[in-house]
Design a protein around this motif. Structure first.
Motif, PDB file in Angstrom:
ATOM      1  N   CYS A   6     -22.293  10.011 -23.078  1.00 17.94           N
ATOM      2  CA  CYS A   6     -23.611   9.939 -23.715  1.00 17.94           C
ATOM      3  C   CYS A   6     -24.620   9.610 -22.631  1.00 17.94           C
ATOM      4  O   CYS A   6     -24.390   8.721 -21.811  1.00 17.94           O
ATOM      5  N   VAL A   7     -25.714  10.342 -22.595  1.00 18.46           N
ATOM      6  CA  VAL A   7     -26.796  10.078 -21.644  1.00 18.46           C
ATOM      7  C   VAL A   7     -28.037   9.744 -22.457  1.00 18.46           C
ATOM      8  O   VAL A   7     -28.501  10.555 -23.272  1.00 18.46           O
ATOM      9  N   VAL A   8     -28.561   8.550 -22.255  1.00 18.98           N
ATOM     10  CA  VAL A   8     -29.762   8.099 -22.956  1.00 18.98           C
ATOM     11  C   VAL A   8     -30.935   8.175 -21.989  1.00 18.98           C
ATOM     12  O   VAL A   8     -30.960   7.462 -20.984  1.00 18.98           O
TER      13      VAL A   8
ATOM     14  N   ARG B 257     -25.144  19.069 -17.669  1.00 19.32           N
ATOM     15  CA  ARG B 257     -23.771  19.312 -17.198  1.00 19.32           C
ATOM     16  C   ARG B 257     -22.776  18.469 -17.991  1.00 19.32           C
ATOM     17  O   ARG B 257     -21.697  18.948 -18.369  1.00 19.32           O
ATOM     18  N   ALA B 258     -23.145  17.214 -18.271  1.00 14.64           N
ATOM     19  CA  ALA B 258     -22.265  16.358 -19.067  1.00 14.64           C
ATOM     20  C   ALA B 258     -22.065  16.929 -20.460  1.00 14.64           C
ATOM     21  O   ALA B 258     -20.954  16.892 -21.013  1.00 14.64           O
ATOM     22  N   ARG B 259     -23.142  17.452 -21.027  1.00 17.41           N
ATOM     23  CA  ARG B 259     -23.013  18.064 -22.355  1.00 17.41           C
ATOM     24  C   ARG B 259     -22.078  19.278 -22.308  1.00 17.41           C
ATOM     25  O   ARG B 259     -21.210  19.436 -23.166  1.00 17.41           O
ATOM     26  N   LYS B 260     -22.265  20.123 -21.303  1.00 19.40           N
ATOM     27  CA  LYS B 260     -21.488  21.355 -21.208  1.00 19.40           C
ATOM     28  C   LYS B 260     -20.023  21.076 -20.916  1.00 19.40           C
ATOM     29  O   LYS B 260     -19.123  21.690 -21.521  1.00 19.40           O
ATOM     30  N   GLU B 261     -19.746  20.154 -19.982  1.00 22.44           N
ATOM     31  CA  GLU B 261     -18.384  19.959 -19.509  1.00 22.44           C
ATOM     32  C   GLU B 261     -17.607  18.912 -20.301  1.00 22.44           C
ATOM     33  O   GLU B 261     -16.376  18.955 -20.354  1.00 22.44           O
TER      34      GLU B 261
ATOM     35  N   GLY C 191     -18.881  17.551 -23.504  1.00 21.65           N
ATOM     36  CA  GLY C 191     -19.319  17.382 -24.885  1.00 21.65           C
ATOM     37  C   GLY C 191     -20.172  16.151 -25.071  1.00 21.65           C
ATOM     38  O   GLY C 191     -20.260  15.595 -26.181  1.00 21.65           O
ATOM     39  N   ALA C 192     -20.818  15.702 -24.008  1.00 18.59           N
ATOM     40  CA  ALA C 192     -21.654  14.503 -24.081  1.00 18.59           C
ATOM     41  C   ALA C 192     -22.853  14.737 -24.992  1.00 18.59           C
ATOM     42  O   ALA C 192     -23.348  15.860 -25.126  1.00 18.59           O
TER      43      ALA C 192
END
Length: 716
Positions: A172-174, A193-197, A199-200
Motif C-alpha cells: 500500500c502506498v499512501v 509499479r507496486a500496483r502492477k507488480e 497488487g498494491a
C-alpha cells in the motif's frame, strides 16, 4: 551542401525546487545550444522519467526574453525603464550602495536574500559566504520547508526515512498532501509499479480531486487543515481493532499507553465531522493500512502549509509507528532524505566565520521587514540594501501588497541577479543577467531520493550572463570581503565540499555521474532506534526542542497539543469570509519558474479558481466568469472554473501566475498571510479565508491571449 548538426548527449541534473532532482541526458547541439532534454535511465530512482516542463527546457534556456546585459533603472520603480550599463559600472554601484548602508546603519542593514531557484550548492548557497564574512543580516528560510520538516522530525528525530525506491515493494502506498503527478512525477513511477507488480493499493489524501487523486484506488478528500483528525481516527481504529503492533510500540516508541488513551475519544465519528469524510471511508482506510503492514507513507509538503501543518505532518507520520510498518521493506514514512548527505559547506558558505549573534530575518516576512515592522526587524536597523538571487519575492512571497510597498521604497537599494525580467527585477535599481544550470558547474543532492550528482557546464551562456558565484566574489572584492572560498572556482568548491564531506573527489563523481548514498536498511528503518537519545519515536514531542534548524519558538507554540490531534488554529471560514482558499501548485509551472515559457503558459491557460458549482450558483457565477476573492490582505481577480472535485466552501487556485497576468497586477499571494506557524515559523500558503463575488468586465472588455494580462473588470 548542408551539414547535419552534431548532437551529443551529456549528463546533467535538474536544478529546480523539486524533491525529485532528476538525472538528465541533455542533447548538446554543435557544442553551442540545447535540444531535447531526456531522463537518464541510469539513476535507479528517477529512472529515465522527467516532467514535461523540463523536457522542453530549450524553450527556457534559449528564450528570446532572457536577460543578457547588466542594466540600471532610469525610471520609477516597477516602470520597466532601464538602460544598459557595463558589468564594472553595475558592480561598482552595488558595492557603493552596500558600503553606504553599512556606514550609515551598520552591516545588518544589508540583507542578501535568496532561495531555491537553483538547488545547486555552489550557486544557491554561495550568497551566504558574502553574508557571513561581512556580517550582513541573516535569513531564516521559512517559505517552503519549516513546517513540514519540523513535523516529520518531531517523531523520528531525523530528516530521513526508508529508501523511496521501496514504494515499488509496498503493498500500500499512501500519498498524503502532495499532488505527485504535478510536483513529483517519480513518486508515481514507483507507486504504479507496486500496483502492477504486487497488487498494491494507492491511497491519495488531498483537498481536491487533482491528478494524483484520480489515479488512486482510494481517494480521501479532506477539508483543508483536518489531516490530523484523520490520522488520529485511523490510529484509534488500529488500536481498537488489534492492528497496533504492541511489541514494536513497547520497544520503539514513547508513551504508547498514554497515546492510546488519548485516542479513545478520537474515533471515526469524531473525525468525520471535522474532515468531511464518511465514517466508512475512515474505517476502510484504517483497515487497509492495518492489514497491509508494508504500507509506505509518502508525506508531501502541501498539507503542512496550514497553520496547524506541523501538527498534521507529525500526526500522519505516527501511523506507521502504531502498525510497526517501519520493520518491513516497503513500509514506514518518508518526507525527505536531507539528513543523509552530511555536507560540509564551510567553504561554500564561510561557516568558519559565521557570527551567530547576527539577526536572522524571516524570509516569509519580507513585506513586514521592508516596511519597517520593528518585531520583524528584531528591533534592529532597517534594511537599506539587498542582493536577490534565485527567488522572486514580489510574486511568490506572502502578503504581496506589503512586499510591493517595501520594494517601492526610494531609500531601499535593490540588486536582482536574474534570468528574466521578473516582477522583482522590475523593482530593482540594478539588474544583472544570470546563467542557467547548463551554463555553469554545480553540485546537487535530492531530498526525494538518495543520489547526489555533478551538474557540469554544457554550453557557454548567452550575452554577458554571469553565474551567481562570479557575481558574489566580484561584489566581495569591492566591499572588502576576504575568504578562501572567493578565490576558488566552482569545480574547486565542489571538490573541497566532496572531500571534506567524506564523498571522495570531483573526479570520482564525474566517473560515476551520480552516487547512491542510501543508508543501510536497518538505519533507514530505524531498527536500531530512532534518532533521539533514547532511540524512541516521539508520539509526545517536546515542541521546544525539535532537532530541526530554527529561530526559536514562535507563533502560538505554547498552545500546541501534546499528542497528535486536530488543532483548530487555521483561518476558518466566517460570515464575512465564508470560503477557504488554497494556492496549490500547477503542473506546468514551478513556483514562478516556467511561467515565462510559451508552452507552459499555453497549457495552463489563464489564472483560474476552482469553485464547486453549488457554491457558484447563489452568485450566478458561470464557468469562465470573472470573480473576485477578498480578505483583509487584499483582493484578486481570476476566472471561475466550476469543478465538483472540490468540497463545498473550498476554493483552489493552481499555480503562481505573474502578477501582471491578473487585473490590477495583484497576484494570488495578495491573499496569503505571513504570520508565523508554530512552533518554528513557516508560511501557511494553503490556509486563507476569503470572500467570493462575481465581477463583470467593463464595456469593450477583450478576452486576451492565454497568459496575457487581462483588462480590469468592474465589481458587481
Amino acid at each position: 551542401m548542408n551539414q547535419s548538426p552534431r548532437i551529443e548527449r551529456r549528463p546533467s541534473v535538474c536544478p529546480h525546487d523539486c524533491p525529485s532532482t532528476c538525472s538528465l541526458d541533455v542533447e548538446v547541439i554543435d557544442g553551442r545550444s540545447i535540444g531535447r532534454v531526456h531522463g537518464a535511465r541510469s539513476n535507479s530512482y528517477t529512472a529515465g522519467v522527467i516532467c514535461a516542463k523540463v523536457a522542453r527546457y530549450a524553450e527556457r534556456i534559449h528564450h528570446p526574453e532572457r536577460l543578457l546585459y547588466p542594466m540600471q533603472r532610469t525610471g520609477p520603480k516597477g516602470s520597466g525603464q532601464f538602460e544598459r550599463i557595463s558589468w564594472d559600472e553595475a558592480l561598482d554601484a552595488v558595492a557603493e550602495a552596500f558600503l553606504r548602508a553599512e556606514a550609515g546603519f551598520g552591516p545588518q542593514s544589508v540583507w542578501p536574500y535568496y532561495y531555491a531557484g537553483t538547488m545547486g550548492y555552489v550557486m544557491r548557497d554561495g550568497i551566504n559566504r558574502l553574508r557571513n564574512v561581512k556580517r550582513y543580516s541573516g535569513q531564516y528560510s521559512t517559505i517552503c520547508t519549516a513546517t513540514a520538516y519540523t513535523g516529520f522530525v518531531a517523531g523520528t528525530g531525523r530528516l530521513a526515512g526508508p529508501d523511496p525506491r521501496e514504494m515499488a515493494k509496498a503493498d500500500c502506498v499512501v500519498i498524503w498532501g502532495t499532488n505527485a503527478v504535478h510536483t513529483q512525477v517519480n513518486v508515481m513511477t514507483h507507486a504504479l509499479r507496486a500496483r502492477k507488480e504486487r497488487g498494491a493499493k494507492i491511497v491519495a489524501i488531498d483537498i481536491y480531486m487533482n491528478a494524483t487523486m484520480k489515479q488512486a484506488d482510494m481517494a480521501l478528500l479532506v477539508k483543508p487543515g483536518t489531516d490530523g483528525a484523520l490520522a488520529c481516527a485511523v490510529m484509534h481504529v488500529l488500536f481498537r481493532d488489534g492492528y497496533a503492533d504492541r511489541a514494536y510500540l513497547a520497544r520503539y516508541t514513547d508513551r504508547p499507553e498514554e497515546f492510546e488513551a488519548h485516542l479513545q475519544s478520537r474515533d471515526p465519528h469524531w473525525a468525520a465531522a471535522i474532515t468531511g469524510l464518511s465514517v466508512e471511508e475512515i474505517e476502510a482506510f484504517a483497515q487497509l493500512v492495518g492489514e497491509r503492514r508494508r504500507t509506505y507513507f509518502r508525506l508531501g509538503f502541501g498539507f503542512a502549509r496550514q497553520r496547524n501543518g506541523t501538527v498534521n505532518m507529525h500526526a500522519a507520520s505516527c501511523i506507521p509507528a502504531v502498525t510497526g510498518a517501519w520493520q518491513y521493506e516497503g513500509g514506514g514514512a518518508f518526507h525527505s532524505n536531507g539528513a543523509i548527505y552530511r555536507w560540509n559547506k564551510t567553504m561554500i558558505e564561510a561557516l568558519d566565520v559565521a557570527d551567530t549573534t547576527v539577526r536572522r530575518l524571516d524570509q516569509s516576512q519580507i513585506g513586514r521587514v521592508l516596511t519597517g515592522d520593528a518585531e520583524a526587524l528584531f528591533h534592529g536597523p532597517p534594511v537599506k540594501a539587498m542582493l536577490i538571487q534565485n527567488t522572486n519575492p514580489v510574486s511568490v512571497a506572502p502578503e504581496q501588497e506589503l512586499v510591493k510597498k517595501g520594494f517601492a521604497r526610494e531609500d531601499l537599494f535593490v540588486c536582482v541577479h536574474e534570468q528574466f525580467m521578473t516582477e522583482t527585477a522590475l523593482m530593482a535599481d540594478i539588474v544583472l543577467p544570470a546563467t542557467m544550470f547548463m551554463e555553469h558547474d554545480d553540485l546537487y543532492s535530492a531530498g526525494g531520493h538518495q543520489h547526489f550528482q555533478l551538474g557540469p557546464k554544457l554550453v557557454e551562456p548567452p550575452g554577458e550572463c554571469r553565474s551567481n558565484h562570479e557575481v558574489i566574489r566580484a561584489i566581495a572584492r569591492r566591499v572588502g570581503a576576504s575568504h578562501p572560498g572567493f578565490e576558488m572556482e566552482p569545480r574547486e568548491l565542489i571538490d573541497w565540499t566532496l572531500r571534506h564531506s567524506g564523498w571522495g573527489s570531483i573526479e570520482d563523481l564525474e566517473r560515476e555521474v551520480h552516487r547512491d548514498v542510501q543508508p543501510a536498511f536497518r538505519e533507514a528503518h530505524y531498527l536500531d532506534g530512532f534518532a533521539y537519545p533514547d532511540g524512541r519515536f516521539r508520539f509526545k514531542p517536546d515542541w521546544t526542542r525539535i532537532p530541526s534548524g530554527n529561530n526559536g519558538p514562535m507563533g502560538p507554540w505554547t498552545a500546541l497539543p501534546a499528542f497528535p490531534d486536530h488543532w483548530p488554529v487555521t483561518e476558518e471560514a466566517t460570515g464575512e469570509h465564508p470560503f477557504r482558499l488554497a494556492t496549490s501548485p500547477a503542473r506546468n509551472f514551478l513556483n514562478s519558474s516556467f511561467n515565462e515559457t510559451p508552452t507552459s503558459r499555453a497549457k495552463e491557460g489563464r489564472p483560474e479558481v476552482m469553485i464547486h458549482p453549488l457554491d457558484a450558483a447563489p452568485f450566478a457565477i458561470a464557468d469562465g466568469d470573472w470573480v473576485v476573492l477578498r480578505n483583509r490582505r487584499g483582493e484578486v481577480y481570476l476566472r471561475a472554473r466550476l469543478f465538483d472535485g472540490v468540497r463545498r466552501g473550498v476554493l483552489i487556485a493552481e499555480g503562481i501566475w505573474p502578477n501582471a497576468a491578473h487585473p490590477y497586477g495583484r497576484g494570488i499571494n495578495t491573499l496569503t498571510g505571513a504570520d508565523q506557524v508554530a512552533p518554528y515559523g513557516g508560511a501557511a500558503f494553503h490556509d486563507n479565508r476569503v470572500a467570493l463575488a462575481k465581477a463583470e468586465p467593463g464595456r469593450g472588455f477583450p478576452l486576451p491571449e492565454a497568459g496575457a494580462a487581462e483588462a480590469e473588470p468592474a465589481v458587481v
